[in-house]
Design a protein around this motif. Structure first.
Motif, PDB file in Angstrom:
ATOM      1  N   ILE A  34       0.869  -1.177   0.000  1.00  0.00           N
ATOM      2  CA  ILE A  34       0.000   0.000   0.000  1.00  0.00           C
ATOM      3  C   ILE A  34       0.903   1.224   0.000  1.00  0.00           C
ATOM      4  N   PRO A  35       0.894   2.037  -1.060  1.00  0.00           N
ATOM      5  CA  PRO A  35       1.792   3.202  -1.107  1.00  0.00           C
ATOM      6  C   PRO A  35       1.438   4.234  -0.045  1.00  0.00           C
ATOM      7  N   ALA A  36       2.430   5.043   0.330  1.00  0.00           N
ATOM      8  CA  ALA A  36       2.241   6.059   1.357  1.00  0.00           C
ATOM      9  C   ALA A  36       1.199   7.091   0.944  1.00  0.00           C
ATOM     10  N   THR A  37       0.995   7.277  -0.363  1.00  0.00           N
ATOM     11  CA  THR A  37       0.046   8.285  -0.844  1.00  0.00           C
ATOM     12  C   THR A  37      -1.397   7.808  -0.788  1.00  0.00           C
ATOM     13  N   ALA A  38      -1.618   6.503  -0.616  1.00  0.00           N
ATOM     14  CA  ALA A  38      -2.977   5.972  -0.551  1.00  0.00           C
ATOM     15  C   ALA A  38      -3.555   6.251   0.832  1.00  0.00           C
ATOM     16  N   GLN A  39      -4.706   6.923   0.864  1.00  0.00           N
ATOM     17  CA  GLN A  39      -5.336   7.229   2.137  1.00  0.00           C
ATOM     18  C   GLN A  39      -6.799   6.853   2.091  1.00  0.00           C
ATOM     19  N   VAL A  40      -7.204   6.094   3.091  1.00  0.00           N
ATOM     20  CA  VAL A  40      -8.609   5.787   3.256  1.00  0.00           C
ATOM     21  C   VAL A  40      -9.183   6.744   4.292  1.00  0.00           C
ATOM     22  N   ALA A  41      -8.415   6.978   5.328  1.00  0.00           N
ATOM     23  CA  ALA A  41      -8.783   7.908   6.391  1.00  0.00           C
ATOM     24  C   ALA A  41      -7.527   8.668   6.778  1.00  0.00           C
ATOM     25  N   LYS A  42      -7.666   9.643   7.649  1.00  0.00           N
ATOM     26  CA  LYS A  42      -6.473  10.346   8.107  1.00  0.00           C
ATOM     27  C   LYS A  42      -5.579   9.350   8.819  1.00  0.00           C
ATOM     28  N   ARG A  43      -4.302   9.361   8.467  1.00  0.00           N
ATOM     29  CA  ARG A  43      -3.368   8.372   8.986  1.00  0.00           C
ATOM     30  C   ARG A  43      -2.415   9.026   9.976  1.00  0.00           C
ATOM     31  N   LEU A  44      -2.295   8.429  11.146  1.00  0.00           N
ATOM     32  CA  LEU A  44      -1.321   8.858  12.129  1.00  0.00           C
ATOM     33  C   LEU A  44      -0.008   8.139  11.844  1.00  0.00           C
ATOM     34  N   VAL A  45       1.111   8.758  12.196  1.00  0.00           N
ATOM     35  CA  VAL A  45       2.420   8.150  11.943  1.00  0.00           C
ATOM     36  C   VAL A  45       3.224   8.097  13.241  1.00  0.00           C
ATOM     37  N   TRP A  46       4.209   7.192  13.260  1.00  0.00           N
ATOM     38  CA  TRP A  46       5.119   7.065  14.390  1.00  0.00           C
ATOM     39  C   TRP A  46       6.394   7.830  14.089  1.00  0.00           C
ATOM     40  N   GLY A  47       6.970   8.425  15.115  1.00  0.00           N
ATOM     41  CA  GLY A  47       8.236   9.116  14.991  1.00  0.00           C
ATOM     42  C   GLY A  47       9.044   8.950  16.263  1.00  0.00           C
ATOM     43  N   GLU A  48      10.336   9.225  16.168  1.00  0.00           N
ATOM     44  CA  GLU A  48      11.224   9.124  17.325  1.00  0.00           C
ATOM     45  C   GLU A  48      11.506  10.519  17.867  1.00  0.00           C
ATOM     46  N   VAL A  49      11.452  10.656  19.178  1.00  0.00           N
ATOM     47  CA  VAL A  49      11.677  11.943  19.836  1.00  0.00           C
ATOM     48  C   VAL A  49      13.170  12.215  19.941  1.00  0.00           C
ATOM     49  N   PHE A  50      13.591  13.389  19.465  1.00  0.00           N
ATOM     50  CA  PHE A  50      14.993  13.795  19.521  1.00  0.00           C
ATOM     51  C   PHE A  50      15.214  14.972  20.458  1.00  0.00           C
ATOM     52  N   GLY A  51      14.152  15.632  20.888  1.00  0.00           N
ATOM     53  CA  GLY A  51      14.288  16.740  21.819  1.00  0.00           C
ATOM     54  C   GLY A  51      12.953  17.077  22.445  1.00  0.00           C
ATOM     55  N   VAL A  52      12.975  17.473  23.738  1.00  0.00           N
ATOM     56  CA  VAL A  52      11.743  17.860  24.436  1.00  0.00           C
ATOM     57  C   VAL A  52      12.006  19.128  25.243  1.00  0.00           C
ATOM     58  N   GLY A  53      10.988  19.955  25.350  1.00  0.00           N
ATOM     59  CA  GLY A  53      11.065  21.150  26.170  1.00  0.00           C
ATOM     60  C   GLY A  53      10.939  20.785  27.642  1.00  0.00           C
ATOM     61  N   ASN A  54      11.284  21.712  28.516  1.00  0.00           N
ATOM     62  CA  ASN A  54      11.287  21.399  29.946  1.00  0.00           C
ATOM     63  C   ASN A  54       9.891  21.320  30.556  1.00  0.00           C
ATOM     64  N   HIS A  55       8.839  21.650  29.817  1.00  0.00           N
ATOM     65  CA  HIS A  55       7.472  21.507  30.325  1.00  0.00           C
ATOM     66  C   HIS A  55       6.769  20.272  29.758  1.00  0.00           C
ATOM     67  N   ALA A  56       7.453  19.503  28.940  1.00  0.00           N
ATOM     68  CA  ALA A  56       6.875  18.244  28.437  1.00  0.00           C
ATOM     69  C   ALA A  56       6.939  17.232  29.575  1.00  0.00           C
ATOM     70  N   ARG A  57       5.811  16.580  29.879  1.00  0.00           N
ATOM     71  CA  ARG A  57       5.756  15.708  31.050  1.00  0.00           C
ATOM     72  C   ARG A  57       5.707  14.222  30.730  1.00  0.00           C
ATOM     73  N   SER A  58       5.221  13.850  29.559  1.00  0.00           N
ATOM     74  CA  SER A  58       4.974  12.436  29.285  1.00  0.00           C
ATOM     75  C   SER A  58       5.931  11.808  28.292  1.00  0.00           C
ATOM     76  N   VAL A  59       6.812  12.580  27.699  1.00  0.00           N
ATOM     77  CA  VAL A  59       7.733  12.046  26.703  1.00  0.00           C
ATOM     78  C   VAL A  59       9.170  12.381  27.068  1.00  0.00           C
ATOM     79  N   GLN A  60      10.077  11.528  26.594  1.00  0.00           N
ATOM     80  CA  GLN A  60      11.509  11.738  26.774  1.00  0.00           C
ATOM     81  C   GLN A  60      12.208  11.445  25.456  1.00  0.00           C
ATOM     82  N   VAL A  61      13.424  11.941  25.334  1.00  0.00           N
ATOM     83  CA  VAL A  61      14.227  11.666  24.139  1.00  0.00           C
ATOM     84  C   VAL A  61      14.377  10.151  24.003  1.00  0.00           C
ATOM     85  N   GLY A  62      14.164   9.655  22.793  1.00  0.00           N
ATOM     86  CA  GLY A  62      14.258   8.222  22.526  1.00  0.00           C
ATOM     87  C   GLY A  62      12.911   7.523  22.457  1.00  0.00           C
TER      88      GLY A  62
END
Length: 106
Positions: A34-62
């Motif tokens: 299934i090509p990346a351009t094919a959409q049936v509905a809005k698609r969420l994607v996964w990514g890796e965190v490389f930086g967070v601000g000091n008020h971010a509470r639930s995520v960390q780098v990595g």
């Protein structure tokens, strides 16, 4: 003027993410590509965190995070494309820190 390298510090609740390579083409359970351009509905994607601000509470780098790729800003740093979004725009976090999870694993 010298070419000193400056470290990037994210502010407030901002998160810097690089989109995972596997968020493009995907295969169905039957093996159909299934090509990346094919959409049936809005698609969420996964990514890796490389930086967070000091008020971010639930995520960390990595951590890996799930988000809507249409709701953030792009920035290029040393030839790599990163996305900047607010922590509240994240839909899920996948990390090695067990808390109150769904019982599902990546």
């Amino acid at each position: 003027m010298t070419d000193a390298k400056l470290e990037i510090q994210m502010l407030h609740d901002r998160v810097m993410v690089r989109v995972s390579e596997d968020s493009g083409e995907r295969r169905s359970s039957g093996g159909i590509v299934i090509p990346a351009t094919a959409q049936v509905a809005k698609r969420l994607v996964w990514g890796e965190v490389f930086g967070v601000g000091n008020h971010a509470r639930s995520v960390q780098v990595g951590d890996r995070v799930l988000f809507n790729p249409e709701e953030q800003f792009e920035v290029e740093v040393q030839g790599q494309l990163y996305l900047v979004l607010r922590e509240r725009d994240l839909h899920a976090v996948a990390s090695e820190r067990p808390e109150q999870g769904t019982g599902l694993y990546l």
